[in-house]
Design a protein around this motif. Structure first.
Motif, PDB file in Angstrom:
ATOM      1  N   VAL A 262       2.276  10.746  -5.004  1.00  0.00           N
ATOM      2  CA  VAL A 262       2.365   9.791  -3.886  1.00  0.00           C
ATOM      3  C   VAL A 262       3.043  10.389  -2.666  1.00  0.00           C
ATOM      4  N   GLU A 263       2.644   9.851  -1.509  1.00  0.00           N
ATOM      5  CA  GLU A 263       3.315  10.239  -0.265  1.00  0.00           C
ATOM      6  C   GLU A 263       4.309   9.128   0.048  1.00  0.00           C
TER       7      GLU A 263
ATOM      8  N   ARG B 167      -5.953   8.587  -0.897  1.00  0.00           N
ATOM      9  CA  ARG B 167      -6.428   7.206  -0.773  1.00  0.00           C
ATOM     10  C   ARG B 167      -5.218   6.287  -0.805  1.00  0.00           C
ATOM     11  N   TYR B 168      -5.438   5.034  -0.413  1.00  0.00           N
ATOM     12  CA  TYR B 168      -4.335   4.080  -0.500  1.00  0.00           C
ATOM     13  C   TYR B 168      -4.407   3.310  -1.813  1.00  0.00           C
ATOM     14  N   GLY B 169      -3.293   3.234  -2.513  1.00  0.00           N
ATOM     15  CA  GLY B 169      -3.223   2.493  -3.773  1.00  0.00           C
ATOM     16  C   GLY B 169      -2.196   1.374  -3.650  1.00  0.00           C
TER      17      GLY B 169
ATOM     18  N   ALA C 150       0.822  -1.217   0.000  1.00  0.00           N
ATOM     19  CA  ALA C 150       0.000   0.000   0.000  1.00  0.00           C
ATOM     20  C   ALA C 150       0.858   1.269   0.000  1.00  0.00           C
ATOM     21  N   VAL C 151       0.383   2.276  -0.712  1.00  0.00           N
ATOM     22  CA  VAL C 151       1.046   3.579  -0.739  1.00  0.00           C
ATOM     23  C   VAL C 151      -0.044   4.647  -0.779  1.00  0.00           C
ATOM     24  N   LYS C 152       0.208   5.787  -0.120  1.00  0.00           N
ATOM     25  CA  LYS C 152      -0.806   6.855  -0.088  1.00  0.00           C
ATOM     26  C   LYS C 152      -0.742   7.656  -1.389  1.00  0.00           C
ATOM     27  N   VAL C 153      -1.843   7.612  -2.124  1.00  0.00           N
ATOM     28  CA  VAL C 153      -1.910   8.329  -3.400  1.00  0.00           C
ATOM     29  C   VAL C 153      -2.617   9.666  -3.148  1.00  0.00           C
ATOM     30  N   ILE C 154      -1.975  10.770  -3.587  1.00  0.00           N
ATOM     31  CA  ILE C 154      -2.515  12.097  -3.272  1.00  0.00           C
ATOM     32  C   ILE C 154      -2.859  12.886  -4.533  1.00  0.00           C
TER      33      ILE C 154
END
Ligand SMILES: Cc1cc2nc3c(=O)[nH]c(=O)nc-3n(C[C@H](O)[C@H](O)[C@H](O)COP(=O)(O)OP(=O)(O)OC[C@H]3O[C@@H](n4cnc5c(N)ncnc54)[C@H](O)[C@@H]3O)c2cc1C
Ligand code: FES
Length: 258
Positions: free
Chosen positions: A256-257, A240-242, A230-234
């Motif tokens: 991405v964060e 959201r998490y992608g 999972a990675v935080k998509v901004i």
């Protein structure tokens, strides 16, 4: 569309201690793979480790692909013991987000350690189309790899070592930052350890330079089924998490964060 394929190992090279290059016969994968894609390798057919191991495609050549990997644990150790003629089952090409090989005048590519390997096919595809400078950072002289290979496809190669035991002492990003003061590239491509990628992201956001980053998160399934990456998509309205394996591994630095 990724496929499962039994691939014969056509060539095996030990690049330096603990780092190996395999040439695999993999025609259907080679025909559709893009710069930035990876494969998931079944290293063992008899049990442990059960999960496939993700390795980036280093080079695509007609009906073959090449990979370069470092022995880290059990999975990559088993892989390193394979011989020419052995067959390994590979799932690929994987990853939707790949490097955008576009029309650029000036390109900077930055790789840290084993993170330089996924950048080679990109540099190869940009050869003759853009003025490409490759910045490669390693911990020390013994870990420097692929200098000649990148020199063959890039206009300029800058190598740094943390301890100064080879070429310039310091971090590759610091040299890139200095060069950007003279002339900014149209885009920066990056892959490497997380602290390096975070620093690259902070720099490009500050300087407003387009940038694509390849993330090499730990992975399980590689196809979006296990939430292991999972990675935080901004990029959208709401964060959201992608999945790195499905949406990446290459992301715009703005999206991405990390
Ligand atoms: C998309 C992607 C592309 C990759 N491409 C390459 C490549 O081209 N060449 C290469 O050498 N490696 C690459 N890796 C890393 C490689 O997948 C891992 O080193 C490998 O899966 C470790 O398996 P193992 O069974 O040998 O080690 P394990 O027993 O699973 O782990 C051994 C040690 O390695 C660490 N580790 C495991 N996976 C990772 C990871 N993804 N990142 C950082 N540390 C990890 C563990 O925390 C542990 O400390 C890639 C990873 C991803 C997700
Ligand atoms: S590795 Fe399983 S969801 Fe990405």
């Amino acid at each position: 569309m990724p496929i499962k394929l039994d691939c014969e190992i056509l060539k095996k090279e030990k690049i330096i201690e603990g780092i190996y290059k395999f040439t695999l016969k993999a025609e259907p994968i080679a025909k559709t793979a893009k710069a930035g894609n990876f494969i998931e390798i079944q290293v063992s057919t008899t049990g442990e480790p059960f999960l496939r191991r993700p390795i980036s495609i280093y080079s695509i050549d007609d009906d073959k692909i090449e990979i370069i990997f470092q022995v880290k644990g059990k999975g990559t150790e088993i892989l390193s013991e394979k011989k020419v003629g052995d067959v390994i089952n590979v799932l690929g090409p994987l990853g939707y987000g790949t490097f955008s090989v576009d029309n650029y005048k000036k390109v900077a590519i930055i790789g840290g350690g084993i993170g330089t390997y996924p950048l080679y096919e990109l540099a190869k595809q940009l050869k003759g189309k853009a003025d490409v400078t490759m910045y490669m950072g390693f911990r020390n002289k013994d870990l420097v790899t692929l200098e000649k290979e990148f020199e063959d496809v890039c206009n300029k190669v800058v190598i740094t070592t943390d301890d100064g035991s080879y070429k310039q002492k310091g971090f590759a990003l610091d040299v890139l930052k200095e060069d950007c003061k003279k002339e900014k590239p149209d885009i920066i491509f990056a892959c490497g350890p997380l602290p390096m990628l975070k620093a690259v992201q902070a720099f490009v956001l500050e300087e407003n330079i387009p940038c694509e980053i390849s993330l090499e998160e730990r992975m399980g399934c590689g196809i979006g089924a296990c939430l292991g990456c999972a990675v935080k998509v901004i990029s959208g309205k709401e964060p959201r998490y992608g999945h790195v394996c499905k949406e990446g591994p290459v992301f715009k630095a703005t999206d991405v964060e990390i």
